[in-house]
Scaffold this active site. Structure first.
Site, PDB file in Angstrom:
ATOM      1  N   HIS A 495       0.828  -1.208   0.000  1.00 23.68           N
ATOM      2  CA  HIS A 495       0.000   0.000   0.000  1.00 23.68           C
ATOM      3  C   HIS A 495       0.866   1.262   0.000  1.00 23.68           C
ATOM      4  CE1 HIS A 495      -3.451   2.591   1.313  1.00 23.68           C
ATOM      5  NE2 HIS A 495      -2.451   3.273   1.853  1.00 23.68           N
ATOM      6  N   GLU A 496       1.778   1.346   0.949  1.00 19.94           N
ATOM      7  CA  GLU A 496       2.603   2.555   1.048  1.00 19.94           C
ATOM      8  C   GLU A 496       3.518   2.708  -0.163  1.00 19.94           C
ATOM      9  OE1 GLU A 496       2.033   4.871   3.066  1.00 19.94           O
ATOM     10  OE2 GLU A 496       0.635   3.779   4.338  1.00 19.94           O
ATOM     11  N   HIS A 499       1.890   4.665  -2.871  1.00 23.76           N
ATOM     12  CA  HIS A 499       2.056   6.121  -2.787  1.00 23.76           C
ATOM     13  C   HIS A 499       3.373   6.538  -3.427  1.00 23.76           C
ATOM     14  CE1 HIS A 499      -1.409   7.146  -0.380  1.00 23.76           C
ATOM     15  NE2 HIS A 499      -1.058   6.381   0.628  1.00 23.76           N
ATOM     16  N   HIS A 502       3.110   6.505  -7.080  1.00 21.29           N
ATOM     17  CA  HIS A 502       2.360   7.669  -7.548  1.00 21.29           C
ATOM     18  C   HIS A 502       3.313   8.850  -7.756  1.00 21.29           C
ATOM     19  CE1 HIS A 502      -1.643  10.123  -6.962  1.00 21.29           C
ATOM     20  NE2 HIS A 502      -1.170  10.211  -8.183  1.00 21.29           N
TER      21      HIS A 502
END
Length: 706
Positions: A495-496, A499, A502
């Site tokens: 999940h992290e 980021h 992104h």
């Protein structure tokens, strides 16, 4: 005026250093100077001294104000170039100091650093208001905004103009001088309260350590959990003992495996009472102040509540829309909890345990249910989840989707010896950026996992590449032994990293629009969709390798994980969603005189919150909401974004599978690379061809879709 992004033991590097006063300013300049070295320059972590932060940030503030004032006082008619683009050139020195301060505050905190934070926070708030409430500057911005569609600006330039105009309006640029002054005073007071809240929570997480000393106290704990606890104790001068830290990454394994119910209760109560012990670190009075200040500010800005102000420029647009989604899911979540509790209670009764399931029993008995129903032991799964191998798996999957490769870097300074750095290259072999990884818990590091952007990507002033980091709180094992993590922690790791991806995929002109600088309820979408690649056979076969034999996870075990995919979703969704609902209800309560503990208790009762589990973040420890304005009235964003993520992943499954190159290219082109250059709702429709459908989320949880 672009700003970095932060998505939440004393070190020698962080120790305050006494230096002669005359040299202080010169040394402080090192913290704000342009970064030098390879890769377009890197943060000067080797030059940081805590004593230099205050003079460095104050000098950087003064420099930025001078830059901004020059733009505001420009006698030439306002244009995009001399106003909006000019603002993009301001504040670089402050951004650099802010980045370093953020790292030291969040990962290397000491009493000296906390004193600096306390001193600087209100000054920083006042500095921001001095810019955002500058009437002459806003007049120029508004003139450019009013002609944005007729002055030949590109779509990205129009979007940037809107972002600046909207930011200033929401900060009170149109208010009377008296109202502006009051908003400024509120912001400064809030900044002080945010700092106090964070420091209280850090104190409770740091100061409360539960030491185990006998074999009886260790009953049920797997070897890797014991090893981690032994290492944590030795770091704290308790060699030969075992330390359970007051952080989630240490608490959760203990609650899952310890057979000592009395100790599970003690550990659980300590963890969920952080910030709520009626002592010097109690956060309840601070929360009351924050809520009152927020509603006063919202009303000055023309909104009925803080929630309405926060969501006005979010994808959800209104609190009512966010509440509607949450309440669509809530009944299914608590109904599932009742089923889960009944199954756990049946096992406890069969064992003649003579107990009623309580919150400190949930994880322990859930594992028994998992083993009974699915013949799945998550500790067996953990043997295949080596931290370093999973990191390689993240790298590989992102290479398949985005074409990235990762190359270890050893020629740049780091803030702590645990931190490792990789250069990221694109499919063409060109430099994309740097990725810093700070994986382990330590004293002075806030709990949880998060991503930070040290430098934003841009092409406006030449090709400037991004620098991003991921931060976790895994507990180190014995020296030389691999760090084994749970399936839940592996999901968080992916999940992290989403980021970070992104940020690394960003390909925009202006730094204000780069990477993760998007709406709060959209920013979690890229990170949540990245979770999906963990469970793919391609990743598990290559990187879920047994820590002793090196053999890949057996297909039968992977199949069990997939079969149990919807297991314990009642707990997971209810634990999260109760926090999101209380967050929203607190900020919709207006001027009500709120006692945080009583409000939490009474509202949960109205919602029918099951007594067998707590909120994921109880109000006195809800750092997302009370350590800044960041996720305030916005914790719902994870649900909103997860709906997007499951619906988006459907584009892959409807295609040729998780690594469908055409869908991956569309995800890159329409979502990951464009930052905030396009309205998020338009960007999602461009990727998916329609608005998101909540049914994909409900199916993933095993909830009814009708």
């Amino acid at each position: 005026m672009h700003r970095r992004t932060f998505l939440a033991a004393s070190s020698a590097l962080a120790a305050a250093t006494l230096v002669p006063t005359m040299s202080l300013a010169a040394d402080a300049d090192l913290l704000s100077a342009p970064w030098t070295g390879p890769y377009g320059g890197v943060p000067p972590f080797d030059k940081v001294k805590v004593a230099h932060f205050a003079p460095a940030i104050e000098a950087a503030m003064a420099a930025e104000l001078a830059q901004v004032e020059a733009i505001a006082a420009n006698p030439e008619p306002p244009t995009f170039a001399n106003t909006i683009e000019a603002l993009e050139r301001t504040g670089d020195a402050k951004n650099r100091v802010d980045t370093l301060m953020g790292i030291w505050s969040g990962t290397l905190s000491t009493p000296e650093m906390r004193a600096v934070d306390k001193e600087i926070a209100p000054k920083d708030a006042a500095h921001g208001d001095a810019i955002l409430q500058n009437a002459a500057l806003f007049k120029r911005i508004e003139a450019v905004y009013d002609t944005r569609t007729t002055s030949g600006l590109t779509p990205e330039q129009q979007r940037l103009t809107w972002v600046y105009w909207n930011r200033f309006v929401r900060a009170g640029a149109r208010l009377t001088p008296e109202a502006k002054a009051r908003v400024g005073a509120i912001n400064q007071e809030l900044a002080g309260n945010f700092t106090a809240f964070s420091q209280n929570l850090l104190a409770d997480e740091t100061d409360y350590v539960f030491y185990l000393r006998t074999e009886s106290e260790l009953k049920g704990l797997p070897n890797d959990v014991r090893d981690a606890a032994a290492g944590a104790a030795e770091e704290r001068g308790h060699k030969g003992e075992f330390a359970i830290l007051n952080t989630r990454s240490s608490i959760d394994p203990f609650l899952t495996y310890s057979t000592r119910r009395d100790l599970r209760e003690k550990v659980w109560r300590t963890f969920y009472s952080r910030g709520d012990n009626g002592d010097a670190h109690d956060n309840n009075a601070i929360i009351k102040k924050i809520l009152k200040l927020r509603v006063e500010r919202a009303k000055l800005l023309g909104y009925p509540t803080h929630a309405h102000w926060r969501l006005d420029n979010a994808m959800a647009k209104t609190p009512e829309n966010a509440m509607a989604l949450m309440m669509r899911v809530w009944p299914s979540a608590i109904a599932r909890v009742r089923q889960e509790v009944a199954e756990m209670q049946a096992i406890a009764d069969k064992e003649k345990a003579g107990l009623k399931i309580e919150p400190w029993d949930y994880r322990f008995y859930a594992e028994k249910v998992r083993a009974d129903r699915y013949n799945l032991d998550m500790n067996e799964v953990k043997a295949y989840l080596q931290l370093d191998k999973l990191r390689e798996g993240m790298f590989w999957a992102s290479g398949q989707i985005y074409g990235f490769t990762y190359h270890p870097v050893t020629d740049v300074p780091v803030a702590h010896p645990d931190i490792k750095v990789w250069e990221v290259k694109g499919a063409d072999g060109g430099h994309v950026g740097l990725w810093y990884f700070d994986p382990y818990a330590r004293q002075g590091k806030r709990s949880g996992a998060w991503m930070s952007a040290y430098r934003a990507q841009e092409t406006f002033r030449g090709k400037i590449t991004t620098i991003v980091s991921n931060n976790s709180n895994f507990v180190k094992g014995a020296p030389g032994e691999p760090v084994l993590i749970s399936w839940d922690d592996a999901t968080t790791l992916f999940h992290e990293f989403g980021h970070a991806l992104h940020g690394l995929n960003s390909d925009v002109t202006y730094p204000t629009l780069a990477g993760t600088a998007v709406a709060r309820d959209y920013v979690e979408f890229p990170s949540q969709v990245n979770e999906e690649w963990l469970a793919t056979p391609e990743v598990l076969n290559r990187f879920a390798l047994h820590h002793q034999t090196g053999k890949p996870m057996p297909a039968a075990l992977a199949a069990k994980i997939e079969k149990a995919h919807t297991f314990r979703q009642g707990f997971d969704v209810t634990e999260y969603l109760s926090s999101a609902l209380i967050d929203m209800k607190l900020h919709l309560a207006g001027d009500a005189d709120i006692d945080p503990d009583a409000f939490e208790r009474e509202e949960l009762k109205k919602l029918g919150m099951p007594s067998e589990l707590p909120m994921r973040h109880r109000t006195p420890q809800f750092q997302h909401v009370f350590a800044s304005d960041g996720y305030s009235a916005g914790y719902y964003s994870y649900l909103w974004s997860e709906v997007l993520a499951h619906d988006a992943y459907g584009a892959f499954t409807e295609g040729s599978g998780p690594y469908d190159k055409a869908v991956a290219k569309r995800l890159h082109d329409k979502v990951m690379s464009i930052g905030n250059t396009v309205d998020p709702a338009e960007a999602y429709r461009s990727f998916r061809g329609r608005d998101p459908d909540v049914k994909a989320y409900l199916r993933d949880k095993g909830f009814p879709t009708s």
